[in-house]
Design a protein around this motif. Structure first.
Motif, PDB file in Angstrom:
ATOM      1  N   CYS A   1       0.560  -1.075  -0.314  1.00 40.95           N
ATOM      2  CA  CYS A   1       0.113   0.051  -0.096  1.00 40.95           C
ATOM      3  C   CYS A   1       0.935   1.636   0.027  1.00 40.95           C
ATOM      4  O   CYS A   1       0.127   2.293  -0.320  1.00 40.95           O
ATOM      5  CB  CYS A   1      -1.073  -0.306   1.331  1.00 40.95           C
ATOM      6  N   SER A   2       1.855   1.345   0.824  1.00 39.88           N
ATOM      7  CA  SER A   2       3.376   2.741   0.532  1.00 39.88           C
ATOM      8  C   SER A   2       3.637   2.857  -1.139  1.00 39.88           C
ATOM      9  O   SER A   2       3.764   3.430  -1.225  1.00 39.88           O
ATOM     10  CB  SER A   2       4.389   2.403   1.216  1.00 39.88           C
ATOM     11  N   ASP A   3       3.271   1.964  -1.617  1.00 40.86           N
ATOM     12  CA  ASP A   3       3.713   1.720  -3.292  1.00 40.86           C
ATOM     13  C   ASP A   3       2.522   2.734  -3.575  1.00 40.86           C
ATOM     14  O   ASP A   3       1.485   1.678  -4.236  1.00 40.86           O
ATOM     15  CB  ASP A   3       4.190   0.657  -4.102  1.00 40.86           C
ATOM     16  N   PRO A   4       2.471   3.984  -4.175  1.00 35.22           N
ATOM     17  CA  PRO A   4       1.079   4.618  -5.180  1.00 35.22           C
ATOM     18  C   PRO A   4       0.300   3.996  -6.452  1.00 35.22           C
ATOM     19  O   PRO A   4      -0.303   3.926  -6.180  1.00 35.22           O
ATOM     20  CB  PRO A   4       1.797   5.927  -4.954  1.00 35.22           C
ATOM     21  N   LEU A   5       1.650   3.474  -7.149  1.00 34.72           N
ATOM     22  CA  LEU A   5       1.630   2.851  -8.284  1.00 34.72           C
ATOM     23  C   LEU A   5       0.244   1.284  -7.682  1.00 34.72           C
ATOM     24  O   LEU A   5      -0.461   1.376  -8.773  1.00 34.72           O
ATOM     25  CB  LEU A   5       2.745   2.704  -9.071  1.00 34.72           C
ATOM     26  N   VAL A   6       1.215   0.767  -7.081  1.00 31.71           N
ATOM     27  CA  VAL A   6       0.353  -0.759  -6.885  1.00 31.71           C
ATOM     28  C   VAL A   6      -1.120  -0.362  -6.249  1.00 31.71           C
ATOM     29  O   VAL A   6      -1.648  -0.686  -6.476  1.00 31.71           O
ATOM     30  CB  VAL A   6       1.088  -1.300  -5.964  1.00 31.71           C
ATOM     31  N   PHE A   7      -1.345   0.548  -5.151  1.00 30.92           N
ATOM     32  CA  PHE A   7      -2.311   1.027  -4.310  1.00 30.92           C
ATOM     33  C   PHE A   7      -3.330   1.394  -6.165  1.00 30.92           C
ATOM     34  O   PHE A   7      -4.231   1.041  -5.747  1.00 30.92           O
ATOM     35  CB  PHE A   7      -2.085   1.903  -3.587  1.00 30.92           C
ATOM     36  N   GLU A   8      -2.940   2.368  -6.777  1.00 31.58           N
ATOM     37  CA  GLU A   8      -3.618   2.690  -7.331  1.00 31.58           C
ATOM     38  C   GLU A   8      -4.660   1.285  -8.248  1.00 31.58           C
ATOM     39  O   GLU A   8      -5.373   1.611  -8.349  1.00 31.58           O
ATOM     40  CB  GLU A   8      -3.145   4.040  -8.500  1.00 31.58           C
ATOM     41  N   ARG A   9      -3.292   0.718  -9.247  1.00 27.26           N
ATOM     42  CA  ARG A   9      -3.623  -0.525  -9.832  1.00 27.26           C
ATOM     43  C   ARG A   9      -4.371  -1.266  -9.096  1.00 27.26           C
ATOM     44  O   ARG A   9      -5.685  -1.852  -9.570  1.00 27.26           O
ATOM     45  CB  ARG A   9      -2.806  -0.979 -10.557  1.00 27.26           C
ATOM     46  N   HIS A  10      -4.058  -1.604  -7.889  1.00 27.05           N
ATOM     47  CA  HIS A  10      -4.869  -2.875  -6.947  1.00 27.05           C
ATOM     48  C   HIS A  10      -5.392  -2.274  -5.619  1.00 27.05           C
ATOM     49  O   HIS A  10      -5.825  -2.756  -4.723  1.00 27.05           O
ATOM     50  CB  HIS A  10      -3.614  -3.637  -6.656  1.00 27.05           C
ATOM     51  N   GLY A  11      -5.471  -1.166  -6.049  1.00 25.41           N
ATOM     52  CA  GLY A  11      -6.403  -1.051  -3.851  1.00 25.41           C
ATOM     53  C   GLY A  11      -7.652  -1.459  -3.920  1.00 25.41           C
ATOM     54  O   GLY A  11      -7.656  -2.135  -2.290  1.00 25.41           O
ATOM     55  N   ALA A  12      -8.468  -1.829  -4.878  1.00 27.93           N
ATOM     56  CA  ALA A  12     -10.128  -3.205  -3.908  1.00 27.93           C
ATOM     57  C   ALA A  12      -9.221  -4.388  -3.546  1.00 27.93           C
ATOM     58  O   ALA A  12      -9.129  -5.246  -2.342  1.00 27.93           O
ATOM     59  CB  ALA A  12     -10.772  -3.591  -4.578  1.00 27.93           C
TER      60      ALA A  12
END
Length: 87
Positions: A31-42
């Motif tokens: 979750c601390s990686d904004p790109l990962v969070f944006e792509r896979h938040g759900a």
């Protein structure tokens, strides 16, 4: 229904607590990686749900006494329903 608990159940609960800690650390890192969070938040929210389920199961394993009492302490309705169905 019979009693639940004992040293094996407590040992299993500790293992689940350890696994939950690892799961939470992994989720935090992802979750601390904004790109990962944006792509896979759900999908990342499932880490939290799984952590809650693991915590509930660990709590049941720690409970000493009647199984009904252990299940009464389960807060997640879906977990409680599945445990009741299993017994």
């Amino acid at each position: 229904m019979g009693d639940f608990g004992g040293p094996v159940a407590h040992g299993l609960a500790q293992e689940l607590d350890t696994a939950r800690g690892v799961l939470e650390a992994l989720a935090t890192a992802l979750c601390s990686d904004p790109l990962v969070f944006e792509r896979h938040g759900a999908a990342l929210q499932e880490f939290d749900r799984l952590g809650q389920v693991i915590g509930e199961v660990a709590g049941v394993l720690r409970h000493a006494g009647p199984v009904d009492g252990a299940l009464a302490g389960v807060r997640l309705d879906a977990v409680k329903a599945r445990l009741h169905a299993a017994i």
